[in-house]
Scaffold this motif. Structure first.
Motif, PDB file in Angstrom:
ATOM      1  N   GLY A  52       0.779  -1.236   0.000  1.00  0.00           N
ATOM      2  CA  GLY A  52       0.000   0.000   0.000  1.00  0.00           C
ATOM      3  C   GLY A  52       0.809   1.285   0.000  1.00  0.00           C
ATOM      4  O   GLY A  52       0.229   2.372   0.001  1.00  0.00           O
ATOM      5  N   LYS A  73      -8.553  -2.482   0.976  1.00  0.00           N
ATOM      6  CA  LYS A  73      -9.826  -2.997   1.468  1.00  0.00           C
ATOM      7  C   LYS A  73     -10.889  -2.713   0.407  1.00  0.00           C
ATOM      8  O   LYS A  73     -10.715  -1.799  -0.418  1.00  0.00           O
ATOM      9  CB  LYS A  73     -10.183  -2.294   2.780  1.00  0.00           C
ATOM     10  CG  LYS A  73      -9.244  -2.684   3.926  1.00  0.00           C
ATOM     11  CD  LYS A  73      -9.821  -2.245   5.256  1.00  0.00           C
ATOM     12  CE  LYS A  73      -9.236  -3.022   6.413  1.00  0.00           C
ATOM     13  NZ  LYS A  73      -7.834  -2.700   6.688  1.00  0.00           N
ATOM     14  N   ARG A  75     -13.690  -1.230   0.570  1.00  0.00           N
ATOM     15  CA  ARG A  75     -14.212   0.143   0.605  1.00  0.00           C
ATOM     16  C   ARG A  75     -13.230   1.125  -0.048  1.00  0.00           C
ATOM     17  O   ARG A  75     -13.626   2.112  -0.658  1.00  0.00           O
ATOM     18  CB  ARG A  75     -14.535   0.565   2.047  1.00  0.00           C
ATOM     19  CG  ARG A  75     -13.337   0.615   2.979  1.00  0.00           C
ATOM     20  CD  ARG A  75     -13.613   1.363   4.288  1.00  0.00           C
ATOM     21  NE  ARG A  75     -12.369   1.679   4.963  1.00  0.00           N
ATOM     22  CZ  ARG A  75     -11.887   1.007   6.010  1.00  0.00           C
ATOM     23  NH1 ARG A  75     -12.549  -0.014   6.523  1.00  0.00           N
ATOM     24  NH2 ARG A  75     -10.726   1.360   6.554  1.00  0.00           N
ATOM     25  N   HIS A  99       3.208  10.488  -0.896  1.00  0.00           N
ATOM     26  CA  HIS A  99       3.416   9.617   0.262  1.00  0.00           C
ATOM     27  C   HIS A  99       2.296   9.754   1.299  1.00  0.00           C
ATOM     28  O   HIS A  99       2.093   8.890   2.132  1.00  0.00           O
ATOM     29  CB  HIS A  99       4.755   9.949   0.926  1.00  0.00           C
ATOM     30  CG  HIS A  99       4.678  11.176   1.789  1.00  0.00           C
ATOM     31  ND1 HIS A  99       4.676  12.447   1.278  1.00  0.00           N
ATOM     32  CD2 HIS A  99       4.554  11.310   3.134  1.00  0.00           C
ATOM     33  CE1 HIS A  99       4.565  13.321   2.261  1.00  0.00           C
ATOM     34  NE2 HIS A  99       4.495  12.654   3.406  1.00  0.00           N
ATOM     35  N   GLN A 102      -1.504   7.305   1.750  1.00  0.00           N
ATOM     36  CA  GLN A 102      -1.655   6.077   2.553  1.00  0.00           C
ATOM     37  C   GLN A 102      -2.272   6.376   3.918  1.00  0.00           C
ATOM     38  O   GLN A 102      -3.252   5.749   4.325  1.00  0.00           O
ATOM     39  CB  GLN A 102      -0.272   5.400   2.705  1.00  0.00           C
ATOM     40  CG  GLN A 102      -0.197   4.298   3.749  1.00  0.00           C
ATOM     41  CD  GLN A 102       0.346   4.787   5.083  1.00  0.00           C
ATOM     42  OE1 GLN A 102       1.232   5.633   5.137  1.00  0.00           O
ATOM     43  NE2 GLN A 102      -0.195   4.248   6.170  1.00  0.00           N
ATOM     44  N   ALA A 103      -1.725   7.353   4.634  1.00  0.00           N
ATOM     45  CA  ALA A 103      -2.240   7.651   5.981  1.00  0.00           C
ATOM     46  C   ALA A 103      -3.624   8.275   5.914  1.00  0.00           C
ATOM     47  O   ALA A 103      -4.475   8.013   6.769  1.00  0.00           O
ATOM     48  CB  ALA A 103      -1.269   8.577   6.714  1.00  0.00           C
ATOM     49  N   VAL A 106      -6.136   5.352   5.509  1.00  0.00           N
ATOM     50  CA  VAL A 106      -6.329   4.495   6.689  1.00  0.00           C
ATOM     51  C   VAL A 106      -6.862   5.302   7.875  1.00  0.00           C
ATOM     52  O   VAL A 106      -7.591   4.791   8.714  1.00  0.00           O
ATOM     53  CB  VAL A 106      -5.009   3.787   7.074  1.00  0.00           C
ATOM     54  CG1 VAL A 106      -5.232   2.799   8.213  1.00  0.00           C
ATOM     55  CG2 VAL A 106      -4.415   3.053   5.884  1.00  0.00           C
ATOM     56  N   GLY A 107      -6.524   6.588   7.920  1.00  0.00           N
ATOM     57  CA  GLY A 107      -6.920   7.411   9.063  1.00  0.00           C
ATOM     58  C   GLY A 107      -5.997   7.184  10.244  1.00  0.00           C
ATOM     59  O   GLY A 107      -5.028   6.424  10.158  1.00  0.00           O
ATOM     60  N   THR A 108      -6.283   7.853  11.358  1.00  0.00           N
ATOM     61  CA  THR A 108      -5.473   7.695  12.562  1.00  0.00           C
ATOM     62  C   THR A 108      -6.353   7.166  13.693  1.00  0.00           C
ATOM     63  O   THR A 108      -7.285   7.849  14.101  1.00  0.00           O
ATOM     64  CB  THR A 108      -4.837   9.039  12.976  1.00  0.00           C
ATOM     65  OG1 THR A 108      -4.083   9.532  11.872  1.00  0.00           O
ATOM     66  CG2 THR A 108      -3.914   8.863  14.173  1.00  0.00           C
ATOM     67  N   PRO A 109      -6.094   5.948  14.155  1.00  0.00           N
ATOM     68  CA  PRO A 109      -6.895   5.388  15.247  1.00  0.00           C
ATOM     69  C   PRO A 109      -6.932   6.322  16.469  1.00  0.00           C
ATOM     70  O   PRO A 109      -5.953   7.015  16.738  1.00  0.00           O
ATOM     71  CB  PRO A 109      -6.164   4.102  15.600  1.00  0.00           C
ATOM     72  CG  PRO A 109      -5.456   3.712  14.352  1.00  0.00           C
ATOM     73  CD  PRO A 109      -5.053   5.015  13.709  1.00  0.00           C
ATOM     74  N   TRP A 110      -8.038   6.326  17.136  1.00  0.00           N
ATOM     75  CA  TRP A 110      -8.284   7.085  18.367  1.00  0.00           C
ATOM     76  C   TRP A 110      -8.414   8.589  18.152  1.00  0.00           C
ATOM     77  O   TRP A 110      -8.700   9.323  19.071  1.00  0.00           O
ATOM     78  CB  TRP A 110      -7.211   6.813  19.450  1.00  0.00           C
ATOM     79  CG  TRP A 110      -7.027   5.360  19.723  1.00  0.00           C
ATOM     80  CD1 TRP A 110      -7.948   4.513  20.263  1.00  0.00           C
ATOM     81  CD2 TRP A 110      -5.861   4.562  19.441  1.00  0.00           C
ATOM     82  NE1 TRP A 110      -7.434   3.237  20.323  1.00  0.00           N
ATOM     83  CE2 TRP A 110      -6.161   3.244  19.838  1.00  0.00           C
ATOM     84  CE3 TRP A 110      -4.612   4.847  18.893  1.00  0.00           C
ATOM     85  CZ2 TRP A 110      -5.247   2.199  19.703  1.00  0.00           C
ATOM     86  CZ3 TRP A 110      -3.701   3.817  18.768  1.00  0.00           C
ATOM     87  CH2 TRP A 110      -4.015   2.513  19.165  1.00  0.00           C
ATOM     88  N   LYS A 111      -8.212   9.052  16.912  1.00  0.00           N
ATOM     89  CA  LYS A 111      -8.237  10.503  16.715  1.00  0.00           C
ATOM     90  C   LYS A 111      -9.547  10.914  16.044  1.00  0.00           C
ATOM     91  O   LYS A 111      -9.998  10.249  15.129  1.00  0.00           O
ATOM     92  CB  LYS A 111      -7.054  10.937  15.855  1.00  0.00           C
ATOM     93  CG  LYS A 111      -6.810  12.431  15.935  1.00  0.00           C
ATOM     94  CD  LYS A 111      -5.373  12.800  15.647  1.00  0.00           C
ATOM     95  CE  LYS A 111      -5.178  14.286  15.932  1.00  0.00           C
ATOM     96  NZ  LYS A 111      -3.812  14.728  15.801  1.00  0.00           N
TER      97      LYS A 111
END
Lengths: 111, 470
Positions: A52, A73, A75, A99, A102-103, A106-111
């Motif tokens: 990815g 995924k 989605r 670059h 990618q982030a 996927v997003g940032t968990p907990w944020k």
């Protein structure tokens, strides 16, 4: 690279900072391979559709993956993202690359 | 004495005056010999990936000057650039360590440097510690032939072999396994394991040949963790929560220790250096606890959570954030356990002289989400304490601040623009404390050829995470 419009497609690469480069990608050739040949740096890692790092957003045109895009995924694929290390254009295309995609995907968990 | 170019002998010292040894192999006869006779580290090798960075290029192995008497102290004095882009250098190891102490003619000379994403394995000759050279590249296609991918932990093992933990199959899915290389010509010999039982996920491993045991941990399938950290994947059970016990001799899986919620994503495995001991620790990154595992009288293995940390509220985050224990390390005398909380931003020091009852003795905050200290020498701390390495004498703790390209980009995106850092603390084991050394800073943002991340650290002559004793 074959410089023949019948055999190649124009692929426009757009970075978030506004930079744009157009490369020609041969039939069956991956965007990463064509970019390397044209000495245009795009991010990549595994080169077989698993990691990815090379994820990009397809803004216009059609692309196919030459093998299963395991890093995507369902989605993400349905939202129009492709893996440039295994993707080849079927028509002229416009892609958002860089670059940071990618982030963003996927997003940032907990944020 | 200043030694910009230390001689081979000064850094690759094998066991000095050990007249009870009849042969001179690599390494040291005991952990205490390494601790007391190993001398101060003068050079560090640091994995420096550029994967997924704004201005990407090939990854490199950075050679960092750690000799405080040198004019280039704390500089990157050399780089060994990889021949390809996209490898993601991560963990690495030696062709030989103290486990081959009795093997005459063998020396600790070659670094085995895998690409986590590419599955390419590089062999670097470090006979001259300050001028290492790439001597062999094992291409991904050769690795895929064994239906394995994503090489991680490298240990040399007695009997002329090198064993590499592999996290996926040739398609980047499960199961993983172990790849075995020949110690002399670095050809692939095949798989190490004869029966992997119910093991599917792999990550780090440690072994104790005296007790016929190998312990391996679990991250996830490469196509799960490579693209980034997604909590949906945790809920779907795609991340690990177990460790595996193997027979070292028979190379068979014999037991699974399933931690469940109490041990989500168990990563680094550290067994006691003392070869008589039958216990160790694993850091469970996501549940953020330290689990001690140990052999029972009946020969089976059991476990207990011995350190349990809590998530913490942060005003800019929607949900409480876990500390995320990403690396742990035992001092060579097995008295102190160090670990990093990569999201919270601290590194901790525990007294584990009573191995089942760790006692927190000190903590350093540097970067991350909760530290008051966000700069060293005026440089922003991009990232937070991550991969640790301790000097052989236990008096200097070094760390880098990058975890993994895609995860860095989610949590500390500045690293992708400006690179990460290597920092150092002075440790006072007799007083049970440590202090950040603000004079020491290696900024991989200034690396030759452009910014890079910085990951695992090793030095010539072996370190606290490289060597095993028979």
């Amino acid at each position: 690279m074959v410089d023949d419009d019948e055999e190649t497609h124009a692929v426009e690469l757009c970075w978030s900072g506004g930079r744009v480069e157009t490369i020609r990608v041969g039939r069956g050739e991956t965007v990463v391979d064509a970019a390397e040949t044209a000495e245009v740096a795009v991010p990549y890692g595994c080169l077989y559709g698993v990691c990815g790092t090379c994820i990009a957003e397809l803004l216009d045109g059609e692309m196919t993956h030459r093998r299963s895009p395991r890093a995507l995924k369902d989605r993400t694929r349905e939202a129009g993202y492709v893996l440039l290390c295994i993707a080849t254009p079927e028509t002229d295309c416009r892609l958002r690359v860089g670059h940071d995609i990618q982030a963003e995907v996927v997003g940032t968990p907990w944020k | 004495m200043s030694t910009d170019k230390p001689s081979t002998k000064s850094e690759h010292s094998s066991h000095g005056d050990h007249d009870h040894h009849e042969v001179e192999g690599p390494g040291y006869p005991t952990p205490a010999a390494m601790r007391t006779e190993g001398r101060r580290e003068k050079t560090a090798y640091v994995m420096a990936p550029r994967v997924g960075m704004a201005n990407d290029g090939p990854d490199f192995v950075g050679v960092v000057d750690l000799d405080p008497e040198s004019d280039t102290y704390s500089d990157i004095v050399d780089t060994i650039e990889m021949p390809n882009k996209g490898d993601e250098l991560h963990h690495f190891g030696w062709n030989a360590c103290s486990s081959s102490c009795h093997a005459e003619g063998l020396s600790r000379q070659y670094l085995v440097v895998p690409g986590q994403r590419s599955s390419r394995i590089h062999i670097i000759d470090a006979e001259d510690p300050r001028d290492p050279e790439m001597v062999k590249v094992i291409e991904p296609e050769e690795v895929f032939e064994y239906d394995l991918s994503a090489p991680h932990t490298v240990h040399c093992v007695p009997g002329g072999k090198i064993v590499v933990s592999m996290l996926g199959d040739a398609e980047g899915k499960l199961p993983g396994g172990f790849l075995q290389l020949d110690q002399e010509d670095f050809s692939i010999e095949g798989r190490w394991e004869t029966d992997r039982g119910e093991m599917e996920m792999n990550y780090d491993y440690w072994y104790q040949p005296r007790h016929d045991v190998l312990i391996s941990s679990e991250w996830a399938a490469p196509n799960t963790y490579y693209p980034g950290f997604d909590l949906d994947d945790v809920e779907a059970g795609k991340y690990g929560n177990s460790i595996h016990v193997w027979s070292w001799e028979d190379r068979e899986h014999i037991q699974t220790l399933e931690f469940g919620e109490q041990g989500q994503i168990p990563l680094e495995v550290r067994m006691s250096h003392n070869p008589e001991e039958t216990q160790g620790y694993v850091g469970a990154a996501l549940s953020s606890n330290i689990i001690r595992f140990y052999e029972r009288d009946d020969g089976t293995w059991d476990w207990d959570v011995v350190i349990d940390e809590d998530p913490r509220e942060h005003e800019d985050w929607d949900m409480p954030v876990p500390p995320l224990i990403t690396d742990i390390l035992l001092s060579l005398d097995d008295q102190y356990l160090f670990f990093s909380n990569w999201l919270h931003g601290d590194v901790r020091m525990y007294d584990v002289s009573d191995s089942a009852n760790p006692r927190l003795v000190d903590q350093i905050w540097a970067g991350g989400l909760f530290s008051d200290r966000q700069e060293v020498q005026g440089t922003e701390i991009r990232g937070a304490p991550q991969m640790l390495q301790l000097s052989r004498d236990g008096r200097r703790l070094y760390w880098t601040t990058s975890l993994f390209s895609s995860w860095d980009n989610q949590f500390f995106p500045d690293i992708a623009e400006e690179g990460s850092l290597m920092l150092k603390a002075d440790v006072y084991p007799e007083e049970g404390r440590m202090e950040l050394d603000e004079e020491f800073l290696v900024d991989f943002g200034d690396a030759p050829g452009g910014p890079a991340r910085a990951h695992e650290i090793r030095w010539p002559g072996g370190d606290c995470t490289s060597d095993v004793w028979q």
